[in-house]
Motif scaffolding. Structure first.
Motif, short mmCIF file in Angstrom:
data_model
loop_
_atom_site.label_atom_id
_atom_site.label_comp_id
_atom_site.label_asym_id
_atom_site.label_seq_id
_atom_site.Cartn_x
_atom_site.Cartn_y
_atom_site.Cartn_z
N GLN A 79 0.84 -1.19 0.00
CA GLN A 79 0.00 0.00 0.00
C GLN A 79 0.88 1.25 0.00
O GLN A 79 1.93 1.26 0.62
CB GLN A 79 -0.91 0.01 1.23
CG GLN A 79 -2.07 0.98 1.14
CD GLN A 79 -3.16 0.53 0.20
OE1 GLN A 79 -3.03 -0.49 -0.50
NE2 GLN A 79 -4.22 1.27 0.12
N VAL A 80 0.42 2.27 -0.71
CA VAL A 80 1.15 3.53 -0.81
C VAL A 80 0.29 4.64 -0.23
O VAL A 80 -0.90 4.74 -0.54
CB VAL A 80 1.52 3.84 -2.27
CG1 VAL A 80 2.14 5.22 -2.39
CG2 VAL A 80 2.47 2.79 -2.82
N GLN A 81 0.88 5.48 0.60
CA GLN A 81 0.18 6.64 1.14
C GLN A 81 0.76 7.91 0.53
O GLN A 81 1.97 8.04 0.36
CB GLN A 81 0.33 6.70 2.68
CG GLN A 81 -0.33 5.57 3.42
CD GLN A 81 0.50 4.30 3.39
OE1 GLN A 81 1.70 4.32 3.54
NE2 GLN A 81 -0.17 3.16 3.17
N LEU A 82 -0.14 8.84 0.22
CA LEU A 82 0.26 10.12 -0.36
C LEU A 82 -0.20 11.25 0.55
O LEU A 82 -1.38 11.28 0.92
CB LEU A 82 -0.34 10.29 -1.75
CG LEU A 82 0.00 9.21 -2.78
CD1 LEU A 82 -0.72 9.48 -4.10
CD2 LEU A 82 1.49 9.12 -3.01
N VAL A 83 0.70 12.16 0.86
CA VAL A 83 0.37 13.31 1.69
C VAL A 83 0.66 14.57 0.90
O VAL A 83 1.81 14.84 0.54
CB VAL A 83 1.16 13.31 3.01
CG1 VAL A 83 0.83 14.55 3.83
CG2 VAL A 83 0.86 12.05 3.82
N GLU A 84 -0.40 15.33 0.65
CA GLU A 84 -0.27 16.55 -0.13
C GLU A 84 -0.25 17.75 0.80
O GLU A 84 -0.84 17.75 1.88
CB GLU A 84 -1.45 16.68 -1.09
CG GLU A 84 -1.55 15.53 -2.08
CD GLU A 84 -2.94 15.42 -2.68
OE1 GLU A 84 -3.10 14.70 -3.67
OE2 GLU A 84 -3.85 16.07 -2.15
N SER A 85 0.40 18.81 0.34
CA SER A 85 0.42 20.06 1.10
C SER A 85 0.69 21.21 0.15
O SER A 85 1.12 21.00 -0.99
CB SER A 85 1.50 20.01 2.19
OG SER A 85 2.78 19.83 1.62
N GLY A 86 0.43 22.43 0.63
CA GLY A 86 0.77 23.62 -0.12
C GLY A 86 -0.38 24.37 -0.75
O GLY A 86 -0.17 25.45 -1.31
N GLY A 87 -1.58 23.85 -0.65
CA GLY A 87 -2.71 24.58 -1.21
C GLY A 87 -3.06 25.79 -0.38
O GLY A 87 -2.50 26.00 0.70
N GLY A 88 -3.99 26.59 -0.88
CA GLY A 88 -4.41 27.76 -0.13
C GLY A 88 -5.10 28.78 -1.01
O GLY A 88 -5.50 28.48 -2.14
N LEU A 89 -5.22 29.98 -0.47
CA LEU A 89 -5.86 31.10 -1.15
C LEU A 89 -4.80 32.10 -1.58
O LEU A 89 -3.93 32.49 -0.79
CB LEU A 89 -6.87 31.77 -0.21
CG LEU A 89 -7.51 33.07 -0.70
CD1 LEU A 89 -8.38 32.80 -1.92
CD2 LEU A 89 -8.33 33.69 0.43
N VAL A 90 -4.87 32.49 -2.84
CA VAL A 90 -3.89 33.44 -3.38
C VAL A 90 -4.59 34.36 -4.36
O VAL A 90 -5.60 33.98 -4.97
CB VAL A 90 -2.72 32.68 -4.05
CG1 VAL A 90 -3.20 31.91 -5.26
CG2 VAL A 90 -1.59 33.61 -4.42
N GLN A 91 -4.08 35.56 -4.51
CA GLN A 91 -4.63 36.48 -5.48
C GLN A 91 -4.14 36.14 -6.88
O GLN A 91 -3.07 35.53 -7.05
CB GLN A 91 -4.24 37.92 -5.13
CG GLN A 91 -4.95 38.47 -3.91
CD GLN A 91 -4.69 39.95 -3.71
OE1 GLN A 91 -3.65 40.47 -4.12
NE2 GLN A 91 -5.62 40.64 -3.07
#
Length: 114
Positions: A1-13
């Motif tokens: 099994q492989v786990q993926l952890v995403e990060s870095g999203g958000g609100l930007v102009q």
């Protein structure tokens, strides 16, 4: 099994930048390709960018020249540098990693305000 952890999203102009990261862990023997897809409300999930184990990249026409995909093989991590963001880039961004089978991350929201 492989786990993926995403990060870095958000609100930007509009015109701003964000960098997404996706770290893979678990039973990783050989990653064939890594990539990013996105899904806007009411639309189908679409390819944004992919990168193979040989570092061959592919981009959607809508992001060429603005987004850059890269990977750190030692860390089993793929990145998406997004510059000159537009409101139409607003979507949930999903990481996808292909080993013997494809795996998807949980998604990270990117919102670009006008």
């Amino acid at each position: 099994q492989v786990q993926l952890v995403e990060s870095g999203g958000g609100l930007v102009q509009a015109g701003g930048s964000l960098r997404l990261s996706c770290a893979a862990s678990g039973s990783i023997f050989s990653i064939i390709a890594m990539g990013w897809y996105r899904q806007a409300p009411g639309k189908q999930r679409e390819l944004v960018a992919t990168i193979t184990s040989g570092r061959i990249t592919n981009y959607a026409d809508s992001v060429k020249g603005r987004f850059t995909i890269s990977r750190d093989s030692a860390k089993n991590t793929v990145y998406l540098q997004m510059n000159s963001l537009k409101p139409e880039d607003t979507a949930v961004y999903y990481c996808r990693v292909v080993t013997t089978t494809p795996y998807w991350g949980q998604g990270t929201q990117v919102t670009v305000s006008s």
